[in-house]
Design an enzyme around this catalytic site. Sequence first.
Site, PDB file in Angstrom:
ATOM      1  CB  THR A   1      49.664-132.258 -65.138  1.00  0.00           C
ATOM      2  OG1 THR A   1      50.373-131.251 -65.869  1.00  0.00           O
ATOM      3  CG2 THR A   1      50.305-133.592 -65.414  1.00  0.00           C
TER       4      THR A   1
ATOM      5  CB  SER B   1      43.586-131.590 -72.035  1.00  0.00           C
ATOM      6  OG  SER B   1      43.713-131.567 -70.631  1.00  0.00           O
TER       7      SER B   1
ATOM      8  CD  GLU C   1      41.839-128.458 -66.765  1.00  0.00           C
ATOM      9  OE1 GLU C   1      42.540-128.676 -65.753  1.00  0.00           O
ATOM     10  OE2 GLU C   1      42.233-128.670 -67.936  1.00  0.00           O
TER      11      GLU C   1
ATOM     12  CG  HIS D   1      45.910-142.803 -69.402  1.00  0.00           C
ATOM     13  ND1 HIS D   1      47.271-142.875 -69.152  1.00  0.00           N
ATOM     14  CD2 HIS D   1      45.316-142.684 -68.187  1.00  0.00           C
ATOM     15  CE1 HIS D   1      47.478-142.817 -67.841  1.00  0.00           C
ATOM     16  NE2 HIS D   1      46.329-142.697 -67.236  1.00  0.00           N
TER      17      HIS D   1
ATOM     18  CB  CYS E   1      39.565-144.443 -64.810  1.00  0.00           C
ATOM     19  SG  CYS E   1      40.079-142.751 -64.490  1.00  0.00           S
TER      20      CYS E   1
ATOM     21  CG  PHE F   1      40.668-132.903 -63.959  1.00  0.00           C
ATOM     22  CD1 PHE F   1      40.019-132.305 -65.037  1.00  0.00           C
ATOM     23  CD2 PHE F   1      41.715-133.768 -64.242  1.00  0.00           C
ATOM     24  CE1 PHE F   1      40.386-132.573 -66.348  1.00  0.00           C
ATOM     25  CE2 PHE F   1      42.101-134.036 -65.550  1.00  0.00           C
ATOM     26  CZ  PHE F   1      41.431-133.435 -66.601  1.00  0.00           C
TER      27      PHE F   1
END
Length: 480
Positions: A381, A386, A213, A403, A103, A211
């Site tokens: 979130t 970010s 974004e 992370h 991931c 997601f």
Amino acid sequence: MTQHAERVQITEAGAYRYRIPRHGAMRVPGVVFASPELLPQAAGDQALDQVVNVAALPGVVGASYAMPDVHWGYGFPIGGVAATDVAAGGVVSPGGVGFDISCGVRLLAADCDRAEIAPRIGALLDALGRRTPRGAGRGAVWHIGRRDLDRVLREGAVHAVESGHGVERDLERCEDGGVLTEADPAAGRVGDRARERGLGQLGSLGSGNHFLEVQEVETVHDEATARAMGLVAGQVCVMIHCGSRGLGHQICTDHVRTMGRAMRRYGIEVPDRQLACAPADSPEGRDYLAAMAAAANYARANRQLLTESSRAAFAGTVGHGLDLVYDISHNLAKIETHRVDGETRRLCVHRKGATRALPPGHPELPPDLAEAGQPVLIPGTMGTASYLLTGVPDGDAWHSTCHGAGRVESRHQAAREVNGGRLRADLEARGIAVRGTTARGLAEEAPGAYKDIDAVVTAAEGAGLCRRVARLVPLGVVKG
């Protein structure tokens, strides 16, 4: 200052640093990078107990580390880092990687600013939503057969690009050049069930906290480094967060079971059966590492396919292109060389919910990033910021950092407390377009279910794990 979380005694040991002394079966101490408010507080969060348990693994060296976003996971805490000495019987544990192998996060930079896409942001999010398969089930951008799947497992993003799904520069700006060459999907390593699950999901977002974004570079903290990475203030970006989907989950499931049976043969005892493990250089250890690498290759190809669909949406809707800034994983175990007690050793470094943060000058960096350091991508979130960070010289925890934000509420608890429809309306009132699958899925990922991303990054930087380069804010989000 001494605090208690569940049964664990933890003592402040410096700026943004706490220590759990060795006791019981621990072979090394625990080290938690955090501020007081970031320490696990949620009722039932046993993350610090897991830090203690990881410290008991055979061959573990240094410390059992926890990042500022640490929270309870499977075996290892999410946000856990631990290295074992391969030559000294050091083990590899699938629980130290997690079910969503590789991931990770991919950041794309558009050749435009916010004002240029503002009139078409709704249409852009609609196009991204249509082109991005998401949710828990099947759905793919690239429908492949078993032969192509085998090549993806061996060659990762390299095979995707060579098949026309990207450009050569995409590989230069992907961790490991887009492929882990030690991957081996031979029978017994990657089983039939894992392959079956992987066939129908290549180029899909998945569900949960994953997601896609559209973002704006709100603040640049280091202009020279940001420019080297391809970013300037005001620029539009796309951040993609996803992993190896059902294929990686199945590989983890299969190898946890295999190692659980093998531990007695190697005389291994662990304090938690979720820490099932085997020596990294044993047949079981090598099989897992080869299968894990295959899943990582799938994840990188997956993000490459989502890059292609994002580029098509941008070109068709707003007439702009997207260049890859970087692609980096935060669920992997890697065999690395580090100095331990003055000696160079081969270590199996587990990073679960933790990101590798290589410093400037590291030999594994692309030449054009040698002076800047490794781009480290930290998603916040939904509806919050970010970050783009970089590694620093002498970074602790085997050059690792956080992370993401880290949960403080379970998905069930968040869904109970938050109305998904109201959350969507609130986000859109703030100018953030939302394309989600279900109201419950949005509620589960509400910002209040997570730690404060700004506080997490402040702690990671304050602990000397990384350095911030830029802060990005959302314009629109496609949720899994």
